[in-house]
Design an enzyme around this catalytic site. Structure first.
Site, short mmCIF file in Angstrom:
data_model
loop_
_atom_site.label_atom_id
_atom_site.label_comp_id
_atom_site.label_asym_id
_atom_site.label_seq_id
_atom_site.Cartn_x
_atom_site.Cartn_y
_atom_site.Cartn_z
N GLY A 159 0.83 -1.20 0.00
CA GLY A 159 0.00 0.00 0.00
C GLY A 159 0.86 1.24 0.00
O GLY A 159 2.09 1.17 0.04
N GLY A 161 0.71 6.00 0.48
CA GLY A 161 -0.03 7.18 0.87
C GLY A 161 -0.53 7.17 2.31
O GLY A 161 -1.46 7.89 2.66
N GLY A 164 -4.34 3.11 5.69
CA GLY A 164 -4.39 1.96 6.60
C GLY A 164 -3.28 1.92 7.62
O GLY A 164 -3.13 0.91 8.32
N ARG A 284 10.03 5.03 -7.08
CA ARG A 284 9.35 6.01 -7.93
C ARG A 284 9.83 7.40 -7.52
O ARG A 284 10.52 7.58 -6.52
CB ARG A 284 7.83 5.93 -7.74
CG ARG A 284 7.41 6.09 -6.29
CD ARG A 284 5.92 6.29 -6.13
NE ARG A 284 5.49 6.24 -4.75
CZ ARG A 284 5.62 7.22 -3.86
NH1 ARG A 284 6.22 8.35 -4.22
NH2 ARG A 284 5.20 7.08 -2.62
#
Length: 416
Positions: A159, A161, A164, A284
């Site tokens: 995941g 950002g 969670g 990234r």
């Protein structure tokens, strides 16, 4: 003459996407976006970008679409990004290998996107990481937390950002967040697995890397726990020379451990009592507005230089100047209906402010999620010094104002 195209997989709705298409055009390229849902990226229509709907999880479909485009265009390179799904980077690597174009190693990217595998590889290489365990059910979460010792952080093994992610200080909070993650409320993009981590306390930093070169180190700011909502960053981070070198050395060790070193990498770490502890390595470019901040601070256009690498041209990471650039995000303090929000025009007029942008409109429902989606807007400023930039930012932030009416209590009305 055949047009030379840059293929972009998916996009970025909050900043980097439009910068990529604009940079591509400046380099004489025709940007073409392939996306499962092009409508999610408003800038495509605004910029008049050709967008093709295709299942970006289907490699064969992407190969077929790129092969079709080759009948019309000379494909100079393929890259892509999706803030909600980093596996796009691995797909980019596979496409580049198929068409014999420059690109990242998809195997390294996939290993990196799995936070547990990433932790294992970093720990094996001697890189300092938080103590960690992997769990698939509530019993394993509870026993793992007991082994590590409270407080702990619970997060999805795959995941981004901060979705969670939560700091849990006691057994009740662990049980509550485990139920949230495994009970159907959290959207999983892979099989449900929870990473339980030691809470590494200390100042946060983001390391921006291109290839094997540390381009910049930023100080990162987050909302107080239990959630980790990003509030802003400052380039350069106020570090001594020895601290900067230590962080840079650790970051390059991460690249070696994970088999990275082609194109952009963003590394998050905390400076703890043990020194720099690596929280996450992202294969990234840093999210917006970090590329903009790097350009303001140093005169390095990371997006243009990345595209040059993608199309096989020589890049240039030399610094042109030295300033202090920083961003501050506007974060709501409550849930409810946004009655009004404004002040962005006045904030933009403050000398030194480069950008003052709001992402929401009046009457929008505000439901805080404890991640990047909580952002209402952002302000970017630059000046010759840290103190001056901070003062400019604060003056601008103080001009942004809004009103939120809390939702009615449950039972009295239906939430929007």
């Amino acid at each position: 003459m055949t047009k030379r195209a840059l293929i972009l997989l998916e996009g970025h709705p909050m900043g980097n996407g439009v910068l990529y298409v604009q940079a591509a055009r400046r380099l004489g390229l025709t940007p073409i976006t392939l996306s499962g849902d092009p409508a999610r990226y408003d800038y495509l229509a605004a910029e008049g970008i050709e967008a093709i709907r295709v299942d970006t999880d289907n490699l064969d479909a992407l190969i077929g679409e790129c092969s079709r485009l080759r009948a019309t265009y000379d494909i100079g390179g393929i890259t892509g990004f999706a803030f909600y799904d980093e596996s796009v980077s691995a797909t980019v690597g596979k496409l580049c290998r198929h068409f014999r174009l420059p690109g990242p190693n998809p195997v390294s990217i996939e290993r990196c996107c799995d936070k547990f595998t990433q932790r294992e590889l970093l720990a094996e290489a001697g890189v300092l990481v938080p103590a960690y365990r992997l769990a698939a059910n509530a019993t394993e979460v509870e026993s793992s937390a007991a082994e590590i010792g409270l407080p702990v952080i619970l997060k999805p093994a795959v995941g981004n950002g901060s979705s969670g992610v939560r700091l849990c200080r006691n057994a009740d909070e662990i049980s509550e967040h485990t139920t949230y993650l495994l009970g159907g409320k959290h959207i999983w993009r892979s099989s449900p697995r929870i990473l339980i981590e030691e809470f590494a306390e200390g100042p946060s930093y983001t390391v921006v890397i291109m290839g094997n070169e540390v381009v910049a180190i930023a100080a990162a700011d987050f909302d107080p726990p239990p959630h980790f909502v990003f509030r802003g960053s400052t380039f350069p981070a106020p570090l001594r020379d020895d601290e900067h070198k230590h962080i840079a050395d650790v970051s390059l060790s991460c690249l070696r451990a994970l088999g990275l070193g082609w194109g952009p990498t963003a590394i998050e770490l905390h400076w703890t009592k043990r020194g720099p502890v690596v929280i996450e390595v992202n294969p990234r470019l840093s999210g917006a507005p970090d590329p903009q901040l790097v350009q303001l601070a140093y005169g390095i256009d990371l997006i243009t230089e990345h595209i040059k690498l993608v199309i096989g041209e020589e890049w240039d990471l030399r610094r042109r100047h030295s300033q202090t650039a920083a961003a501050r995000f506007v974060i709501p303090d409550r849930d409810g209906t946004l009655d009004w929000i404004g002040g962005d025009s006045q904030a933009a007029a403050v000398p030194g402010v480069v950008e003052a942008k709001l992402f929401v409109e009046s009457k929008a429902p505000i439901v805080r999620k404890g991640n990047y989606r909580d952002c209402l807007g952002r302000i970017v400023a630059v000046s010759p010094s840290l103190a001056q930039t901070e003062a400019i930012l604060q003056r601008a932030v103080d001009l942004i104002d809004w009103s939120i009416t809390p939702f009615p209590p449950l039972g009295d009305d239906v939430l929007p």
